[in-house]
Each structure stands twice: as structure tokens, then as C-alpha cells.
Design an enzyme around this catalytic site. Structure first.
Site, short mmCIF file in Angstrom:
data_model
loop_
_atom_site.label_atom_id
_atom_site.label_comp_id
_atom_site.label_asym_id
_atom_site.label_seq_id
_atom_site.Cartn_x
_atom_site.Cartn_y
_atom_site.Cartn_z
N GLU A 34 22.63 51.44 35.24
CA GLU A 34 23.20 50.23 35.26
C GLU A 34 22.32 49.13 35.97
O GLU A 34 21.62 49.34 36.74
CB GLU A 34 24.52 50.48 36.20
CG GLU A 34 25.15 49.10 36.84
CD GLU A 34 25.56 48.32 35.83
OE1 GLU A 34 26.35 48.91 34.98
OE2 GLU A 34 25.21 47.16 35.58
N THR A 41 32.28 43.78 34.65
CA THR A 41 32.85 42.62 34.44
C THR A 41 34.25 42.62 34.97
O THR A 41 34.59 41.76 35.99
CB THR A 41 33.11 42.00 33.07
OG1 THR A 41 31.76 42.04 32.19
CG2 THR A 41 33.70 40.79 32.90
N CYS A 42 35.17 43.59 34.70
CA CYS A 42 36.44 43.69 35.19
C CYS A 42 36.34 43.69 36.64
O CYS A 42 37.05 42.97 37.62
CB CYS A 42 37.03 44.98 34.60
SG CYS A 42 38.71 45.06 35.27
N HIS A 441 69.41 47.40 35.76
CA HIS A 441 70.08 45.97 35.99
C HIS A 441 69.61 45.70 37.46
O HIS A 441 69.91 46.69 38.22
CB HIS A 441 71.58 46.06 35.71
CG HIS A 441 72.19 44.74 36.40
ND1 HIS A 441 71.86 43.40 35.74
CD2 HIS A 441 72.64 44.32 37.66
CE1 HIS A 441 72.52 42.49 36.27
NE2 HIS A 441 73.03 43.07 37.58
#
Ligand SMILES: Cc1cc2nc3c(=O)[nH]c(=O)nc-3n(C[C@H](O)[C@H](O)[C@H](O)COP(=O)(O)OP(=O)(O)OC[C@H]3O[C@@H](n4cnc5c(N)ncnc54)[C@H](O)[C@@H]3O)c2cc1C
Length: 459
Positions: A34, A41-42, A441
């Protein structure tokens, strides 16, 4: 110096880390490289900080509307941008640290900080070290496009990465690009109190969506005081005493917008230009995306490309799904295909847009006989009770097979409610299965069966 591994992963974005987990669990030695921030990015400049800001912006919006709910506040609303930013930073940092710690503690995984580039089909170079492996997985993601606009070299501009460093509310933010990321930022900063203008070259916002969706989103944003300039040709930038002068050649409106800050949100490009792909023979398309087959293998045996860099998805969930496909095919003897993925995503303005499958225009173009259903949020009990009745839900069904082809839910809870439809499509069952379900509902979902019962043929 050189080292050999069973597998090399380039990039600790959304696919690389979980793949390292699966490969090491299968007994392989893995090098994960890395070059910048773990989580990609995330975690650092995309989903996580922006959705944290969306939450702060929503709190500001609801506070302004509090009297509508019978809640009164004394004193004016104040946005503490330093705290807003600190909150977003903390959410990102927690995730980033968590990913990095997980990888560093992973047995069988060697984590290397640095920029990787291919030196051969089975080898990459990181500084003065050569790493080689029979399997190499590319998960390098992408970055913001900086368009070659006249004057760009003379002005200060923001991108999705640098805008997050702001600990002040811009006086007037001009957002160049009226698509997904640009619209999220536009609403966020408007709700924090900035004047905001969105400049979009196309004739309408998020032009990939159906016209009705674009129009409804425009109305929602304009309703909050955001100025939208579509059909903006010949965008130019120039320094100005108060910030940046953005020249636009729109059919109507002022030819120049004076902004304190300008944010460029015109799309993304893959991080493949500095990867030495030519040394490995990995083929890309004209836009730099790595070409992959249905199992995400590149043109070179033993090299796979996952996530945004393969151009087959542009989301965290598609990058993660790429990992699932590759891992299942390599380690579980499966034959999963990326083409089996049903596209789903959300636009996190408020109310959000949840999307799955085809747009109505795409379904129409496929030549199938169609049924479509539509229901405004003003006729959804849950939305009425929440006082959030903007938007609508719509669905497109193949009239012959009765399979759902696509849907959009623009409205409160739309990002969650869309999953009932996404799951039905993934299950491969006809729409009648969803129509006969008994939803809870009061929810937004409960009106989906009603909408399905009121569908009409599309002419
Ligand atoms: C503003 C914004 C908002 C977003 N919101 C959402 C959302 O709400 N939902 C969603 O699903 N998606 C969202 N996205 C998209 C999402 O962030 C990406 O699709 C996702 O991060 C892609 O993951 P990836 O693993 O492909 O690449 P990335 O996450 O970009 O990771 C790639 C990694 O590779 C590293 N790297 C690159 N080149 C090299 C090299 N040569 N050597 C070593 N390391 C290298 C990079 O440093 C990076 O860490 C958003 C994006 C932006 C910009």
C-alpha cells in the site's frame, strides 16, 4: 533485495485486504503493498467521510425544520465546522487503523508501505526491492480526474480528497460536475450554510439516470437554494479577488460565476498509469481501465484486477464483490462471474436515491414488452409521518417473464428500501413473489407491493 511469495496484492482498498485474509487462511504467503492510506478511497476520501458529513448536514437541515415538528429551539443555528470535520476524520481514522492493524496482525501476510510497479509479469518493484509471485492481484483503485480546463493552473481548486480538509464553510462553493459525488457535496455544503452553484456540462444532472429522476433531484436541490447550471459548455477558471471566477457558456444565466472555492467533481480515472503494466503485458482500454474477463483475470495469466481499476464497477460493494468472485473461483472451486452481478447503488443526497438494474430508458432500448409502476412519496405513509415526502418510487418489469428489470426509489429511506427489490432480482423470482409478501407497517417498503399491483404497460 528480492523476496518470493505465493501471492502479491497491490493496494489495500476494498478488495485487497479481505483477499489477503482468504489467501493466508488457505496457507499462502502474501505480500500486500500500500502506497498511501490503508482502506483506500472509501475509507479515507470517499464513502465513509462523505456519508459522515451527509449525517451532519442532515442534522443541520432537520434543525432548521424543527418547528415543522413542533420542536422549538432558542438561538440561531451554528455550524461548528471544526467538530463536523473532527467527526468525519475520526470515523475514517478508526476504519483506517482497523484495516491496517488487521493486515499487520495477519499470519502469513507481509505488509509493505510503498509504491508498487511491475518489472515483469510475475514481479513488482517497491523502492529497491523486487517481489515476485505466481499470482498478482491489482487493487489500485482510482483518483479524481482533474480536467484540463482553461485557467486551471492559475487557480486553487478542491477535489473529493482535499475538500475534506476544509474546517470552514465556503462562502460560495462552485461544484463543477453534476453527477453523484458532486451533488452529494453540493447539498452537504449548502446545508452547512454555503451558497452553492453546480455547473454541469450535460443537459441535465446525473444524465445516466432517467429524465424524471434527474428532474426530481434538480427540484430537490433547487428547493434548498442550490443554483444549478446545466448545459454549461466551455467552462473556464480564473483567479478572482474573492476566489475563483468560473466562466460558463450556458444558454441562459450569467456567463461568469464568482465562487470563493471551486470543487472539481467530473469523474474518476484508474491508478494504472504508474503501475508499469507494459512491463507485465497487462492490457488496458483507452481510458486506462484494466481489461478483465468474467472471472476478473487480466490478459496475463496469473494476474487479476479487482475493484475500480477494472472498470466493471465503481463502488465499494462492487470492489468487495470482485474479491468474493476471485476468492471463490481460486479457493472454492466455483465459477462465479462478474456479469452475474445485478448493479445496485445509491446517491446519498437527502432524500437518497436507491437504484437497481436498468433505467427505464435502457429497458425500453432492449425492445422487451414492459410494465411499469410509479408511486409518489407523498402517498407513502411512512414518508408523510416523517414529514419527508419528496421523491417517488418506480419499477420496470418484463411483461413476459414477469422478472423485475430495474427500479429507483428516490425518497426517505430509499437507499435501504431498494434492497427488497434488489434481493428479489437476485433470487431470480418474478415480481409476484414480492407482491405477495407482507411488509411491515409503516415502512417505505410496504408500498412496493401496492405499486406492483398498479403497474401499467409501457407504450
Ligand atoms: C467522494 C466519493 C464518495 C463515494 N461514496 C461511495 C458510496 O457511498 N458508496 C460506494 O459504494 N462507493 C462510494 N465511492 C466509491 C468507492 O470509494 C470506490 O468505489 C472504492 O473505494 C473502490 O475500492 P477499490 O478497492 O477499487 O480502490 P481504492 O479504495 O481506491 O483503493 C486502492 C488502493 O490502492 C493504493 N494504490 C494505488 N496504486 C498503488 C500502487 N501502485 N502501489 C501501492 N498501492 C497503490 C491506493 O493508495 C489505495 O489505498 C465514493 C467515491 C468517492 C470519490
Amino acid at each position: 533485495m528480492s523476496r518470493r511469495f505465493d501471492a502479491i496484492i497491490i493496494g489495500a482498498g476494498q478488495a485487497g485486504p479481505p483477499l489477503a485474509g482468504r489467501l493466508t487462511s488457505a496457507g499462502m504467503s502474501v505480500a500486500l503493498i500500500e502506497r498511501h492510506l490503508f482502506g483506500g478511497t472509501c475509507v479515507n476520501t470517499g464513502c465513509m467521510p462523505t456519508k459522515t458529513l451527509v449525517a451532519s448536514a442532515y442534522a443541520a437541515h432537520l434543525t432548521r425544520r424543527s418547528a415543522d415538528y413542533g420542536v422549538t429551539l432558542s438561538g440561531p443555528l451554528r455550524i461548528d465546522m471544526a467538530r463536523v470535520k473532527a467527526r468525519a476524520d475520526a470515523v475514517s481514522a478508526n476504519a483506517r487503523v482497523g484495516v491496517e492493524r488487521w493486515l499487520r496482525d495477519m499470519k502469513g501476510c507481509v505488509v509493505i508501505n510503498g509504491h508498487a510497479s511491475f518489472s515483469a509479469p510475475d514481479a513488482v518493484q517497491v523502492a529497491d526491492e523486487t517481489l515476485s509471485a505466481p499470482r498478482i492481484f491489482i487493487n489500485v483503485g482510482g483518483r479524481a480526474i482533474v480536467p484540463d480546463l482553461p485557467g486551471i493552473a492559475q487557480v486553487r481548486f478542491l477535489t473529493n480528497g482535499t475538500v475534506l480538509a476544509l474546517d470552514r464553510v465556503p462562502e460560495h462553493l462552485v461544484v463543477v460536475g453534476g453527477s453523484y459525488a458532486g451533488l452529494e457535496f453540493a447539498q452537504i455544503y449548502r446545508r452547512f450554510g454555503a451558497a452553492v452553484t453546480v455547473v454541469e456540462m450535460a443537459a441535465r444532472l446525473i444524465a445516466r439516470e432517467d429524465e424524471g429522476v434527474s428532474q426530481a433531484i434538480r427540484e430537490i436541490l433547487e428547493g434548498e437554494g442550490i443554483t444549478i447550471r446545466t448545459g454549461a459548455e466551455c467552462i473556464t477558471l480564473a483567479p478572482h479577488a474573492n476566489g475563483v471566477a468560473v466562466g460558463v457558456d450556458c444558454a441562459t444565466g450569467d456567463p461568469e460565476i464568482l465562487g470563493s472555492d471551486v470543487l472539481l467533481a467530473v469523474g474518476r480515472r484508474p491508478n494504472t498509469d504508474d503501475l508499469g503494466l507494459d512491463k507485465a503485458g497487462v492490457v488496458t482500454n483507452a481510458r486506462g481501465y484494466i481489461q478483465v474477463d468474467d472471472g476478473l483475470a487480466t490478459s496475463v495469466p496469473g494476474i487479476w484486477a479487482l475493484g475500480d481499476c477494472n472498470g466493471r464497477g465503481a463502488f465499494t460493494h462492487t470492489a468487495y464483490n470482485d474479491f468474493e468472485i476471485v476468492a471463490a473461483n481460486l479457493l472454492d472451486g466455483e465459477q462465479r462471474k462478474v456479469s452475474e452481478r445485478i448493479p445496485g447503488y445509491a446517491l446519498y443526497i437527502d432524500p437518497p436515491l436507491g437504484r437497481v438494474g436498468m433505467t427505464e430508458a435502457q429497458a425500453h432500448a432492449s425492445g422487451r414488452p414492459l410494465l411499469s409502476g410509479h408511486r409518489p412519496m407523498s402517498r407513502v405513509g411512512r414518508a408523510i409521518e416523517k414529514g419527508e415526502t419528496q421523491g417517488f418510487m418506480k419499477i420496470i418489469v418484463d411483461a413476459e417473464t414477469r422478472k423485475i428489470l430495474g427500479a429507483a426509489i428516490l425518497g426517505t429511506g430509499g437507499d435501504e428500501a431498494i434492497h427488497g427489490i434488489l434481493d428479489t432480482m437476485n433470487a431470480g423470482v418474478p415480481y409476484t413473489a414480492l407482491q405477495r409478501a407482507v411488509p411491515i407497517h409503516p415502512t417505505v417498503c410496504e408500498l412496493i407491493p401496492t405499486m406492483l399491483g398498479e403497474m401499467r404497460p409501457v407504450r
